[in-house]
Design a protein around this motif. Structure first.
Motif, mmCIF file in Angstrom:
data_model
loop_
_atom_site.group_PDB
_atom_site.id
_atom_site.type_symbol
_atom_site.label_atom_id
_atom_site.label_comp_id
_atom_site.label_asym_id
_atom_site.label_seq_id
_atom_site.Cartn_x
_atom_site.Cartn_y
_atom_site.Cartn_z
ATOM 1 N N ASP A 46 0.767 -1.187 -0.061
ATOM 2 C CA ASP A 46 0.094 -0.048 0.089
ATOM 3 C C ASP A 46 0.802 1.139 0.043
ATOM 4 O O ASP A 46 1.486 1.483 1.174
ATOM 5 N N CYS A 49 0.275 4.831 2.723
ATOM 6 C CA CYS A 49 -0.317 3.963 3.613
ATOM 7 C C CYS A 49 -1.017 4.630 4.775
ATOM 8 O O CYS A 49 -1.974 4.207 5.561
ATOM 9 N N ILE A 55 -4.775 -1.436 4.970
ATOM 10 C CA ILE A 55 -4.109 -2.659 5.397
ATOM 11 C C ILE A 55 -4.671 -3.713 6.323
ATOM 12 O O ILE A 55 -4.846 -4.486 6.163
ATOM 13 N N GLY A 67 3.269 -1.522 3.935
ATOM 14 C CA GLY A 67 2.915 -0.313 3.756
ATOM 15 C C GLY A 67 4.154 0.606 3.537
ATOM 16 O O GLY A 67 5.197 0.351 4.136
#
Length: 254
Positions: A46, A49, A55, A67
């Motif tokens: 991600d 993030c 997540i 992330g």
């Protein structure tokens, strides 16, 4: 009333600012479209993030998650929220990974944080290189030509004795590759209000321009900005979800 610029570190306000966001629906949308267009893998990254709410949901869907964010205080919160995920501080426009991913996401229009077209190109190439064959790059985007400078998103949140009013708005001057995200926070305690305002520089482009940047790397599918259904983009709305499927190695990587 007192006015100040927002602190560069928004981690203490981030979850309150995003209290009205349906992270479950957004994460489910990415999962569902990845099931349709992806390669079946469960390695997820991600970008931008933040504090990790997306997540948290994708972990529940069986993904192994990592992330990336430029803000370390955000990552500290994310690690507390998602101890089973890995997090790294870094720039989404210039990152490298030791192990490839099957799904890379960039939620909340964060792709615009690339800032300019050169950085956006670098972000796209970094995502391409970090994906497995058939992997998916999923993100949402706003078209510069459709931005209404008078339109604000607003919500309020009560926390203990403090009442927060948040507002944000896109602003585009009508030409060029730059737009801003204007953010305002009003915090009222005992009838005293403090106000913070800030402008975040963003890259501006239209969907055809974006598809041209993605074309050397991905097969691109564009959908209406609706997390509860899968509807092809109608070529008129100004918000869309991009699902980009990595193709075979090409001349950009050789």
């Amino acid at each position: 009333m007192s006015y100040n610029a927002l602190y560069s570190d928004l981690s203490g306000y981030y979850d309150l600012m995003c209290a009205d966001i349906d992270y479950q629906s957004q994460s489910s949308s990415a999962h569902r479209l990845n099931q349709i267009f992806g390669n079946g893998g469960k390695q997820h990254l991600d970008l931008a993030c933040g504090t990790g709410p997306h997540i948290a949901h994708l972990l529940q869907d069986g993904f192994t998650c990592r992330g990336l964010d430029i803000n370390q205080p955000m990552l500290d919160i994310a690690k507390q929220r998602c101890p089973d995920a890995e997090f790294a501080q870094g720039n989404m426009c210039a990152f490298e990974t030791e192990h490839p991913f099957d799904l890379i996401t960039c939620f909340l229009y964060s792709i615009h944080y690339s800032g300019d077209l050169d950085n956006l190109k670098s972000c796209i190439k970094s995502a391409y290189q970090a994906l497995t064959h058939g992997g998916v790059f999923y993100f949402n985007v706003v078209a510069k030509s459709q931005i209404d400078n008078a339109l604000f998103a607003k919500h309020s949140v009560q926390q203990d004795q403090d009442l927060f009013h948040f507002s944000s708005a896109w602003h585009y001057i009508g030409h060029g590759e730059k737009q801003t995200l204007n953010v305002r926070i009003d915090k009222t305690t005992d009838q005293q209000t403090l106000t913070w305002e800030d402008e975040h520089p963003m890259v501006a482009l239209n969907f055809d321009e974006l598809k041209t940047l993605l074309a050397p790397y991905f097969d691109v599918h564009v959908f209406e900005h609706n997390y509860d259904s899968i509807t092809p983009w109608d070529h008129s709305s100004g918000n869309a979800i991009f699902v980009c499927v990595k193709r075979e190695q090409n001349d950009n990587e050789r």
